[in-house]
Motif scaffolding. Structure first.
Motif, PDB file in Angstrom:
ATOM      1  N   VAL A  47       0.817  -1.056   0.020  1.00 54.19           N
ATOM      2  CA  VAL A  47       0.135  -0.008   0.044  1.00 54.19           C
ATOM      3  C   VAL A  47       1.240   1.401  -0.168  1.00 54.19           C
ATOM      4  O   VAL A  47       0.543   1.957  -0.783  1.00 54.19           O
ATOM      5  N   ASP A  52      -3.248   3.834  -3.124  1.00 54.37           N
ATOM      6  CA  ASP A  52      -4.621   3.301  -3.331  1.00 54.37           C
ATOM      7  C   ASP A  52      -5.436   3.294  -4.653  1.00 54.37           C
ATOM      8  O   ASP A  52      -5.852   2.507  -5.096  1.00 54.37           O
ATOM      9  N   ASN A  53      -4.864   4.268  -5.484  1.00 51.72           N
ATOM     10  CA  ASN A  53      -5.349   4.652  -6.874  1.00 51.72           C
ATOM     11  C   ASN A  53      -4.762   3.282  -7.548  1.00 51.72           C
ATOM     12  O   ASN A  53      -5.619   2.942  -8.347  1.00 51.72           O
ATOM     13  N   LEU A  55      -4.257   0.177  -6.527  1.00 50.95           N
ATOM     14  CA  LEU A  55      -4.992  -0.716  -5.875  1.00 50.95           C
ATOM     15  C   LEU A  55      -6.273  -0.943  -6.595  1.00 50.95           C
ATOM     16  O   LEU A  55      -6.804  -1.774  -6.973  1.00 50.95           O
ATOM     17  N   ARG A  56      -7.023   0.371  -6.583  1.00 46.81           N
ATOM     18  CA  ARG A  56      -8.327   0.454  -7.285  1.00 46.81           C
ATOM     19  C   ARG A  56      -8.135  -0.188  -8.787  1.00 46.81           C
ATOM     20  O   ARG A  56      -9.257  -0.681  -9.208  1.00 46.81           O
ATOM     21  N   TRP A  75     -10.907  -5.712  -0.076  1.00 50.24           N
ATOM     22  CA  TRP A  75     -10.298  -4.452  -0.628  1.00 50.24           C
ATOM     23  C   TRP A  75     -11.511  -3.585  -1.345  1.00 50.24           C
ATOM     24  O   TRP A  75     -11.415  -2.361  -1.461  1.00 50.24           O
ATOM     25  N   ARG A  78     -12.156  -1.654   2.185  1.00 52.01           N
ATOM     26  CA  ARG A  78     -10.967  -0.730   2.192  1.00 52.01           C
ATOM     27  C   ARG A  78     -10.847   0.273   1.332  1.00 52.01           C
ATOM     28  O   ARG A  78     -10.212   1.381   1.747  1.00 52.01           O
ATOM     29  N   LEU A  79     -10.967   0.189  -0.037  1.00 51.40           N
ATOM     30  CA  LEU A  79     -10.786   1.174  -1.017  1.00 51.40           C
ATOM     31  C   LEU A  79     -11.874   2.081  -1.241  1.00 51.40           C
ATOM     32  O   LEU A  79     -11.960   3.044  -2.176  1.00 51.40           O
TER      33      LEU A  79
END
Length: 96
Positions: A47, A52-53, A55-56, A75, A78-79
């Motif tokens: 992370v 986060d972007n 991961l998205r 996820w 979380r996101l």
């Protein structure tokens, strides 16, 4: 995706069926694998490394088999991609 791809090699152990160099050619798959089965320390490091972007983006383009149901739900929550009880279905191989 903007992040240090060389630093991502730390996580190639999660793609045990490929050599580190071969796994490094698929950063999205490495990220998804850590998101799915990574230990807490590796997830936190991931992370911090990618943000986060990224991961998205990985969730948005996930392929069948990349996530188990538990990780998929985690996820999405979380996101901020889903409300409680409104998580989209896991990717499937065939779409109608």
């Amino acid at each position: 995706m903007t992040f240090d791809r060389e630093a991502l090699k730390t996580f190639t152990k999660y793609i045990w069926w490929k050599s580190p160099d071969d796994a490094g050619a698929f950063p999205e798959r490495i990220i998804a694998q850590v998101m799915n089965i990574g230990d807490w320390n590796d997830v936190c490091a991931l992370v911090k490394l990618v943000g986060d972007n990224v991961l998205r983006d990985v969730i948005a383009h996930a392929e069948n088999g990349w996530f188990n149901e538990r990780s998929w739900h985690y996820w999405h929550y979380r996101l901020g991609l889903a409300e409680v009880d409104c998580v989209p279905p896991l990717p499937t191989r065939y779409k109608d």
